[in-house]
Design a protein around this motif. Structure first.
Motif, PDB file in Angstrom:
ATOM      1  N   ILE A 299     -51.877 -13.133   0.780  1.00  8.06           N
ATOM      2  CA  ILE A 299     -51.526 -12.188  -0.277  1.00  8.06           C
ATOM      3  C   ILE A 299     -50.288 -12.673  -1.012  1.00  8.06           C
ATOM      4  CG2 ILE A 299     -52.437 -10.178   0.950  1.00  8.06           C
ATOM      5  CD1 ILE A 299     -49.517  -9.361   1.501  1.00  8.06           C
ATOM      6  N   MET A 300     -50.079 -12.099  -2.168  1.00  4.60           N
ATOM      7  CA  MET A 300     -48.813 -12.230  -2.888  1.00  4.60           C
ATOM      8  C   MET A 300     -48.246 -10.827  -3.045  1.00  4.60           C
ATOM      9  SD  MET A 300     -47.896 -13.791  -6.646  1.00  4.60           S
ATOM     10  CE  MET A 300     -48.189 -15.469  -6.078  1.00  4.60           C
ATOM     11  N   ILE A 301     -47.068 -10.596  -2.449  1.00  2.00           N
ATOM     12  CA  ILE A 301     -46.454  -9.276  -2.546  1.00  2.00           C
ATOM     13  C   ILE A 301     -45.788  -9.147  -3.918  1.00  2.00           C
ATOM     14  CG2 ILE A 301     -44.674  -7.749  -1.617  1.00  2.00           C
ATOM     15  CD1 ILE A 301     -45.238  -8.852   1.122  1.00  2.00           C
ATOM     16  N   ASN A 302     -46.273  -8.184  -4.693  1.00  2.00           N
ATOM     17  CA  ASN A 302     -45.715  -7.953  -6.029  1.00  2.00           C
ATOM     18  C   ASN A 302     -44.436  -7.125  -5.975  1.00  2.00           C
ATOM     19  OD1 ASN A 302     -49.069  -7.459  -6.496  1.00  2.00           O
ATOM     20  ND2 ASN A 302     -48.069  -9.172  -7.521  1.00  2.00           N
ATOM     21  N   SER A 303     -44.395  -6.186  -5.012  1.00  2.00           N
ATOM     22  CA  SER A 303     -43.215  -5.345  -4.882  1.00  2.00           C
ATOM     23  C   SER A 303     -43.186  -4.734  -3.487  1.00  2.00           C
ATOM     24  CB  SER A 303     -43.213  -4.234  -5.945  1.00  2.00           C
ATOM     25  OG  SER A 303     -42.120  -3.354  -5.748  1.00  2.00           O
ATOM     26  N   ALA A 304     -42.014  -4.745  -2.892  1.00  2.00           N
ATOM     27  CA  ALA A 304     -41.783  -4.027  -1.635  1.00  2.00           C
ATOM     28  C   ALA A 304     -40.695  -2.996  -1.898  1.00  2.00           C
ATOM     29  CB  ALA A 304     -41.366  -4.985  -0.529  1.00  2.00           C
ATOM     30  N   GLU A 305     -40.941  -1.776  -1.475  1.00  3.82           N
ATOM     31  CA  GLU A 305     -39.990  -0.693  -1.697  1.00  3.82           C
ATOM     32  C   GLU A 305     -39.660  -0.039  -0.367  1.00  3.82           C
ATOM     33  OE1 GLU A 305     -40.475   2.240  -5.037  1.00  3.82           O
ATOM     34  OE2 GLU A 305     -40.673   3.619  -3.340  1.00  3.82           O
ATOM     35  N   LEU A 306     -38.392  -0.089   0.016  1.00  2.82           N
ATOM     36  CA  LEU A 306     -37.917   0.561   1.221  1.00  2.82           C
ATOM     37  C   LEU A 306     -37.027   1.725   0.803  1.00  2.82           C
ATOM     38  CD1 LEU A 306     -37.764   0.532   4.323  1.00  2.82           C
ATOM     39  CD2 LEU A 306     -35.784  -0.987   4.133  1.00  2.82           C
ATOM     40  N   SER A 307     -37.330   2.923   1.314  1.00  3.13           N
ATOM     41  CA  SER A 307     -36.587   4.099   0.876  1.00  3.13           C
ATOM     42  C   SER A 307     -36.283   5.013   2.058  1.00  3.13           C
ATOM     43  CB  SER A 307     -37.364   4.880  -0.190  1.00  3.13           C
ATOM     44  OG  SER A 307     -38.562   5.404   0.354  1.00  3.13           O
ATOM     45  N   VAL A 308     -35.183   5.745   1.907  1.00  5.05           N
ATOM     46  CA  VAL A 308     -34.804   6.814   2.831  1.00  5.05           C
ATOM     47  C   VAL A 308     -34.474   8.014   1.953  1.00  5.05           C
ATOM     48  CG1 VAL A 308     -33.212   7.586   4.610  1.00  5.05           C
ATOM     49  CG2 VAL A 308     -33.848   5.163   4.489  1.00  5.05           C
ATOM     50  N   THR A 309     -35.260   9.072   2.067  1.00  2.45           N
ATOM     51  CA  THR A 309     -35.092  10.221   1.181  1.00  2.45           C
ATOM     52  C   THR A 309     -34.595  11.444   1.958  1.00  2.45           C
ATOM     53  OG1 THR A 309     -37.427  10.797   1.480  1.00  2.45           O
ATOM     54  CG2 THR A 309     -36.878   9.404  -0.391  1.00  2.45           C
ATOM     55  N   ASN A 310     -34.188  12.453   1.185  1.00  4.51           N
ATOM     56  CA  ASN A 310     -33.702  13.726   1.744  1.00  4.51           C
ATOM     57  C   ASN A 310     -32.526  13.525   2.696  1.00  4.51           C
ATOM     58  OD1 ASN A 310     -35.685  15.475   0.451  1.00  4.51           O
ATOM     59  ND2 ASN A 310     -37.194  14.539   1.826  1.00  4.51           N
TER      60      ASN A 310
END
Length: 414
Positions: A269-280
């Motif tokens: 694969i080719m990763i187009n975007s990785a998003e790591l988040s911590v909410t609230n």
């Protein structure tokens, strides 16, 4: 969550120089106490006349405008003690390093700290205000220091000999509702001995900069939801929340096993975007969250991954530049764009958000050697996690990784 050992609070060249003093009560994290220890050294080696007479000794320090805890303008009291054990310049000092002091203080001072004023001064880039506190110390201590002044005596001029004789100062809070920062490298943070020769008033200064100086941070979590977090490297699983704290060395462990399981089903694969988040994120004006987070590699035994052998070196090289060795105790920390990867915090959205795209592409590329365990930990101040006590609480289900990728289509030649 994990409580990690060996978080450095002493300073390295080129990073934030701060020692912290004070105490406050956090309803979630318990009572957090900071006490500082520092060597001092003569700034000059003057020749003092035989008839010179000691007058007094004064300690002053400059605030670096960092505070944490109560937002009210309140009175604080600290005692100053002499340290009675030698601090070694080549050693590293941590948040849980124990230091012994003399039993009787050599000084005590009360003063007020106004966090709102500190905040205004910190945000005013044109301000040249210097906020300091001064206190007179014991004349017995001052006389001993004055009697040591001799430019021809190596016990005074040689730093090693001097710091074995005068081992340093301890700053211990006695009444406090907040923790504050002192810039120990600033010229206004100084120990000054005053004396006179005849009718001429003179002084000699002793600096606290470029020496051993560190903060001991003690957390009493009894009676809180973190009361069970009391052993280093032992996993603590709260049913709903996860926690982070500068200074007291609390981190959240990430397990990327499911990422690897899914990626094992895909050949390329080719990763187009990785998003790591911590909410609230649960943070307030009083209990401000760390400014940004980063991720560091962990071993199976819940220790940080560092270079301690040849296999560690091979593992580091195998990431092809997607890791850097941070001064955060030489940890293997994610690198996404040529520097320390960070998830900046938005106080408006109560969210940490970052895009470690290249980093996760490299995890995919090296999936034959899997590294599932990572630490989510504060990275602010940069390379100085032990120079603040900021903390954050967030729901465990609100840590999310999103991967957007492209799968190449392979067609056979007709």
């Amino acid at each position: 969550m994990l409580w990690m050992d060996s978080l450095r609070t002493s300073s390295l060249s080129g990073e934030l120089n701060r020692i912290m003093v004070g105490e406050y009560m956090d309803p979630v994290f318990g009572t957090i106490r900071a006490q500082a220890y520092s060597q001092f050294r003569p700034l000059s080696f003057p020749a003092i006349a035989n008839d010179a007479t000691y007058d007094s000794i004064v300690l002053s320090w400059k605030y670096d405008l960092y505070t944490y805890g109560s937002l009210n303008a309140t009175s604080q009291t600290i005692d100053i003690y002499e340290i009675n054990q030698t601090l070694n310049f080549g050693d590293t000092y941590f948040f849980n390093t124990q230091v012994t002091t003399e039993k009787v203080p050599i000084g005590s001072v009360g003063f007020r700290i106004n966090p709102e004023l500190f905040k205004q001064e910190l945000e005013d880039s044109d301000a040249d205000t210097v906020i300091t506190t001064k206190l007179r110390l014991s004349d017995n201590f001052g006389q001993r220091l004055f009697d040591s002044v001799n430019p021809e005596d190596t016990l005074f001029t040689n730093l090693t000999y001097f710091t074995e004789r005068f081992k340093g100062l301890a700053f211990l809070p006695t009444q406090s509702d907040k923790i504050f920062g002192i810039n120990n490298f600033d010229a206004n943070t100084v120990l000054t001995v005053y004396y006179h020769e005849g009718t001429t008033q003179k002084s000699i200064g002793f600096s606290l900069s470029n020496l051993v100086a560190f903060t001991q941070i003690v957390a009493d979590r009894s009676g809180t939801e973190l009361a069970g977090l009391n052993g280093f490297y032992t996993e603590f699983d709260h049913p709903t929340n996860r926690y982070l704290q500068n200074g007291a060395s609390i981190i959240t462990k990430l397990d990327l096993t499911e990422f690897y399981k899914y990626m094992d089903t895909i050949p390329n694969i080719m990763i187009n975007s990785a998003e790591l988040s911590v909410t609230n994120v649960d943070a307030t004006d009083e209990y401000v969250a760390p400014g940004n987070l980063t991720v560091a590699m962990m071993k199976n035994d819940n220790h940080y991954k560092t270079i301690t052998g040849s296999q560690d070196t091979l593992d580091f090289i195998g990431f092809s530049g997607s890791l850097i060795i941070s001064d955060l105790n030489k940890l293997f920390v994610a690198d996404d764009t040529g520097g320390l990867f960070s998830l900046p915090y938005s106080s408006t959205d109560k969210t940490y958000l970052g895009h470690p795209t290249l980093f996760f592409q490299q995890l995919f590329n090296t999936k034959q050697s899997q590294y599932p365990y990572w630490a989510l930990l504060p990275a602010n101040p940069p390379n100085s996690n032990g120079k603040a006590v900021n903390r954050a609480v967030f729901p465990k289900d609100d840590i999310k990784l999103k991967i957007y990728y492209t799968r190449p289509i392979v067609t056979e030649n007709p």
